[in-house]
Design a protein around this motif. Sequence first.
Motif, mmCIF file in Angstrom:
data_model
loop_
_atom_site.group_PDB
_atom_site.id
_atom_site.type_symbol
_atom_site.label_atom_id
_atom_site.label_comp_id
_atom_site.label_asym_id
_atom_site.label_seq_id
_atom_site.Cartn_x
_atom_site.Cartn_y
_atom_site.Cartn_z
ATOM 1 N N ARG A 33 0.855 -1.184 0.000
ATOM 2 C CA ARG A 33 0.000 0.000 0.000
ATOM 3 C C ARG A 33 0.895 1.239 0.000
ATOM 4 O O ARG A 33 1.213 1.786 1.057
ATOM 5 N N PRO A 34 1.279 1.716 -1.179
ATOM 6 C CA PRO A 34 2.194 2.857 -1.252
ATOM 7 C C PRO A 34 1.534 4.186 -0.896
ATOM 8 O O PRO A 34 2.220 5.125 -0.535
ATOM 9 N N SER A 35 0.226 4.288 -1.012
ATOM 10 C CA SER A 35 -0.466 5.526 -0.661
ATOM 11 C C SER A 35 -1.832 5.182 -0.098
ATOM 12 O O SER A 35 -2.216 4.018 -0.002
ATOM 13 N N HIS A 36 -2.575 6.201 0.252
ATOM 14 C CA HIS A 36 -3.879 5.998 0.893
ATOM 15 C C HIS A 36 -4.884 5.296 -0.017
ATOM 16 O O HIS A 36 -5.618 4.412 0.412
ATOM 17 N N LYS A 37 -4.911 5.658 -1.278
ATOM 18 C CA LYS A 37 -5.916 5.115 -2.199
ATOM 19 C C LYS A 37 -5.416 3.975 -3.069
ATOM 20 O O LYS A 37 -6.194 3.258 -3.661
ATOM 21 N N ARG A 38 -4.117 3.817 -3.159
ATOM 22 C CA ARG A 38 -3.543 2.846 -4.078
ATOM 23 C C ARG A 38 -3.141 1.577 -3.334
ATOM 24 O O ARG A 38 -2.518 1.633 -2.288
ATOM 25 N N TYR A 40 -1.395 -2.266 -4.200
ATOM 26 C CA TYR A 40 -0.793 -3.190 -5.152
ATOM 27 C C TYR A 40 -0.851 -4.592 -4.569
ATOM 28 O O TYR A 40 -0.599 -4.795 -3.385
#
Length: 61
Positions: A33-38, A40
């Motif tokens: 989870r590299p960011s809040h909305k993304r 992988y």
Amino acid sequence: MYKISFIFNNNSIAPNNDLTEMRRTEFNVYILRPSHKRVYINVEGYKSFLEYKQKLRESTI
């Protein structure tokens, strides 16, 4: 989310439920989870998770 549904021939709701279940098991290492909305997902990890779920279903029958 819809791409992984297409790859594994699932309905569009199943990956969301699977991700929730994956986060609560030892398969959480396959979710990045590299960011809040993304989010992988490692495809091989998701495949092994589906195989794990299938074995659980077969063992309960």
